[in-house]
Write a protein that holds these residues in place. Structure first.
Motif, mmCIF file in Angstrom:
data_model
loop_
_atom_site.group_PDB
_atom_site.id
_atom_site.type_symbol
_atom_site.label_atom_id
_atom_site.label_comp_id
_atom_site.label_asym_id
_atom_site.label_seq_id
_atom_site.Cartn_x
_atom_site.Cartn_y
_atom_site.Cartn_z
ATOM 1 N N GLN A 166 -94.265 -21.639 41.989
ATOM 2 C CA GLN A 166 -93.188 -21.268 41.300
ATOM 3 C C GLN A 166 -91.708 -20.645 42.717
ATOM 4 N N GLY A 167 -92.991 -20.016 43.830
ATOM 5 C CA GLY A 167 -91.714 -20.100 45.151
ATOM 6 C C GLY A 167 -91.573 -21.034 45.314
ATOM 7 N N THR A 168 -91.871 -21.886 45.686
ATOM 8 C CA THR A 168 -91.627 -23.715 46.167
ATOM 9 C C THR A 168 -89.910 -23.586 45.202
ATOM 10 N N LEU A 169 -90.269 -23.468 43.663
ATOM 11 C CA LEU A 169 -88.391 -23.895 43.265
ATOM 12 C C LEU A 169 -87.817 -23.347 43.315
ATOM 13 N N SER A 170 -88.331 -21.592 43.134
ATOM 14 C CA SER A 170 -87.120 -21.003 43.522
ATOM 15 C C SER A 170 -86.569 -21.247 45.180
ATOM 16 N N ALA A 171 -86.686 -22.303 45.844
ATOM 17 C CA ALA A 171 -86.421 -21.913 46.926
ATOM 18 C C ALA A 171 -85.404 -23.374 46.734
ATOM 19 N N VAL A 172 -86.203 -24.111 46.668
ATOM 20 C CA VAL A 172 -85.834 -25.521 46.280
ATOM 21 C C VAL A 172 -83.937 -24.838 45.588
ATOM 22 N N GLU A 173 -84.301 -24.881 44.237
ATOM 23 C CA GLU A 173 -82.870 -24.475 43.839
ATOM 24 C C GLU A 173 -81.576 -23.577 44.283
ATOM 25 N N VAL A 174 -82.615 -22.407 45.721
ATOM 26 C CA VAL A 174 -80.710 -22.201 46.208
ATOM 27 C C VAL A 174 -80.875 -22.503 47.081
ATOM 28 N N TRP A 175 -81.503 -23.661 47.557
ATOM 29 C CA TRP A 175 -81.514 -24.796 48.988
ATOM 30 C C TRP A 175 -80.199 -25.623 47.855
ATOM 31 N N ALA A 176 -80.772 -26.243 46.580
ATOM 32 C CA ALA A 176 -79.625 -27.313 46.126
ATOM 33 C C ALA A 176 -78.134 -26.706 45.790
ATOM 34 N N ALA A 177 -78.490 -25.307 45.418
ATOM 35 C CA ALA A 177 -76.931 -24.809 45.155
ATOM 36 C C ALA A 177 -75.890 -24.204 45.993
ATOM 37 N N ALA A 178 -77.097 -23.887 47.128
ATOM 38 C CA ALA A 178 -75.894 -23.978 48.362
ATOM 39 C C ALA A 178 -75.222 -24.990 48.699
ATOM 40 N N ARG A 179 -76.176 -26.250 48.605
ATOM 41 C CA ARG A 179 -75.304 -27.562 48.722
ATOM 42 C C ARG A 179 -74.119 -28.672 47.885
ATOM 43 N N GLY A 180 -73.723 -27.751 46.176
ATOM 44 C CA GLY A 180 -73.060 -28.287 45.852
ATOM 45 C C GLY A 180 -73.845 -28.666 44.700
ATOM 46 N N ALA A 181 -75.119 -28.700 44.779
ATOM 47 C CA ALA A 181 -76.080 -29.563 43.270
ATOM 48 C C ALA A 181 -75.438 -28.556 42.266
ATOM 49 N N ARG A 182 -75.286 -29.913 41.072
ATOM 50 C CA ARG A 182 -75.169 -28.968 39.975
ATOM 51 C C ARG A 182 -77.099 -29.130 38.974
ATOM 52 N N SER A 183 -77.613 -29.545 39.159
ATOM 53 C CA SER A 183 -78.974 -30.067 38.382
ATOM 54 C C SER A 183 -79.849 -30.195 39.552
ATOM 55 N N VAL A 184 -81.539 -30.094 39.213
ATOM 56 C CA VAL A 184 -82.861 -30.509 39.803
ATOM 57 C C VAL A 184 -83.371 -31.543 38.806
ATOM 58 N N SER A 185 -83.572 -32.542 38.854
ATOM 59 C CA SER A 185 -84.462 -33.047 37.443
ATOM 60 C C SER A 185 -85.926 -33.564 38.707
ATOM 61 N N PHE A 186 -86.779 -33.378 38.268
ATOM 62 C CA PHE A 186 -87.918 -33.788 38.089
ATOM 63 C C PHE A 186 -87.975 -34.690 37.039
ATOM 64 N N LEU A 187 -88.475 -36.004 37.687
ATOM 65 C CA LEU A 187 -88.425 -37.702 36.364
ATOM 66 C C LEU A 187 -90.234 -37.682 36.350
ATOM 67 N N TYR A 188 -90.613 -37.970 35.656
ATOM 68 C CA TYR A 188 -92.019 -38.567 35.296
ATOM 69 C C TYR A 188 -92.950 -38.392 36.064
ATOM 70 N N VAL A 189 -93.326 -36.996 35.546
ATOM 71 C CA VAL A 189 -94.163 -35.940 35.935
ATOM 72 C C VAL A 189 -95.844 -36.555 34.937
ATOM 73 N N PRO A 190 -96.750 -36.458 35.794
ATOM 74 C CA PRO A 190 -97.556 -37.011 34.832
ATOM 75 C C PRO A 190 -98.505 -36.269 34.403
ATOM 76 N N GLN A 191 -98.835 -36.479 32.376
ATOM 77 C CA GLN A 191 -100.994 -35.116 33.346
ATOM 78 C C GLN A 191 -101.087 -34.649 33.871
ATOM 79 N N ARG A 192 -101.869 -35.368 34.885
ATOM 80 C CA ARG A 192 -102.106 -35.372 35.692
ATOM 81 C C ARG A 192 -101.963 -34.275 36.917
ATOM 82 N N GLN A 193 -100.872 -33.928 36.647
ATOM 83 C CA GLN A 193 -100.091 -32.932 37.496
ATOM 84 C C GLN A 193 -100.132 -31.608 36.578
ATOM 85 N N GLU A 194 -100.660 -31.157 35.638
ATOM 86 C CA GLU A 194 -100.940 -30.394 35.108
ATOM 87 C C GLU A 194 -100.125 -28.912 36.092
ATOM 88 N N PRO A 195 -100.719 -28.606 37.308
ATOM 89 C CA PRO A 195 -100.371 -27.230 37.976
ATOM 90 C C PRO A 195 -98.469 -27.455 38.211
#
Length: 351
Positions: A126-155
């Motif tokens: 959770q803390g990492t996701l927050s840090a990633v969003e802040v990092w991306a926003a500071a560089r002008g990103a309008r979105s962050v997408s996590f694509l193809y997350v498999p069932q085995r990556q449940e956490p």
């Protein structure tokens, strides 16, 4: 708990340590070095440290605009442009300029995972996701997408949903558990029609003086490349000989010969067909296939007979046949492992 995030454009020195703490080959150095150059966008490696110790690594791509390959385009995903067994349509399409520039979190092979011991720790995720969003926003990103997350990556899935990311169904991948000890036992558990198909196709190849077996990639390199390019052209994909050739060179350089599984249908004048996969401990990931137009059946025999035999000989317990052709692969005993996409939109000037 203090979480800091740093980025590099080259693989950071901590990555090997983070990958070793992750029970999934998709974050391994050799897999990324071999296949990641095929991904669109500019590489960005993100390392999250907790109280000064590296805990999570994310392999990402910076996309200034939608990529040419729609499978990595979050806008195309949201529109439902890519096929999926579960049809998805977005009721209110999001404009392109509301999504790009975008940070794409993805690994080669249509999969997404976080590396490191922190990938199983919800507060750290959770803390990492927050840090990633802040990092991306500071560089002008309008979105962050996590694509193809498999069932085995449940956490990771759970962390994204709890963080508020929008979830979208994507392609499943087709996985064959090797719960048998021989190819004969494998075929015995298939539907009767499939058993007849394989027997008929093997006879047909034999009658055409085509023998099925294994080959070392180095010995059939140019023929594999030729058949690979032919398949790409057949389906209207980009068939860049230099790009595909470089992938083969990286396979040869980074993998031991026994970990590059090449099943071939061979005739006197050369290869009639092949399938190629890379082994990572108990998993074989099939990647490429190809065949001559006059070698009907080579795909089925190399993929669902010889590749299975080769996997059993290597102690493999799981073959990942990848995406697409779900019904066909399921008829050969594969089960579907669902993949999802997760989207975080960022308001302009958000920090």
């Amino acid at each position: 708990m203090q979480i800091d995030l740093r980025s590099t454009v080259e693989r950071p020195p901590e990555w090997a340590m983070l990958a070793a703490a992750t029970p999934d080959y998709v974050v391994s150095v050799r897999w990324l070095e071999t296949m990641a150059p095929l991904l669109p966008g500019e590489p960005r490696w993100l390392i999250a440290t907790v109280d000064g110790r590296a805990q999570i690594g994310l392999h990402t791509r910076w996309l200034r605009s939608p990529p040419g390959e729609p499978r990595y385009d979050i806008a195309a995903v949201l529109r439902g442009d890519i096929p999926s067994p579960e049809l998805h349509r977005c009721s209110e399409p999001i404009p392109i300029d509301a999504l790009y520039p975008s940070l794409l979190v993805v690994l080669p092979g249509y999969v997404c995972a976080a590396a490191g011991s922190g990938a199983a720790d919800q507060p750290v995720l959770q803390g990492t996701l927050s840090a990633v969003e802040v990092w991306a926003a500071a560089r002008g990103a309008r979105s962050v997408s996590f694509l193809y997350v498999p069932q085995r990556q449940e956490p990771l899935r759970r962390a994204l949903i709890e963080y508020g990311a929008q979830a979208v169904p994507l392609y499943p991948t087709c996985v064959l558990p090797l719960t048998f000890d021989s190819v004969e036992e494998f075929h015995h558990q298939l539907p009767k029609a499939r058993r007849r198909d394989i027997a008929r196709l093997r006879r047909r190849l034999t009658e055409s003086d085509i023998a099925v077996g294994e080959a070392e990639l180095a010995q059939v390199r140019d023929e594999v490349l030729d058949l690979r390019l032919g398949l790409l052209r057949k389906y209207g994909s980009e068939a860049d000989a230099a790009v595909q050739s470089s992938v083969i060179d990286r396979m040869l350089a980074l993998y031991e010969p026994q970990d590059v599984v090449v099943a071939v249908a061979r005739r006197k004048d050369g290869l009639a067909g092949f399938s190629l996969g890379l082994r990572h401990e108990d998993t074989l990931r099939l990647l490429w296939c190809g065949q001559r137009p006059d070698a009907y059946g080579a795909y089925f025999v190399t993929c669902f007979y010889e590749s299975v035999r080769a996997a059993l000989a290597r102690g493999v317990t799981r073959i990942d046949y990848g995406i697409m052709k779900w019904d066909l692969k399921m008829s050969f005993g594969c089960r579907l492992e669902q993949l999802t996409g997760h989207l975080l939109t960022i308001a302009p000037n958000a920090e």
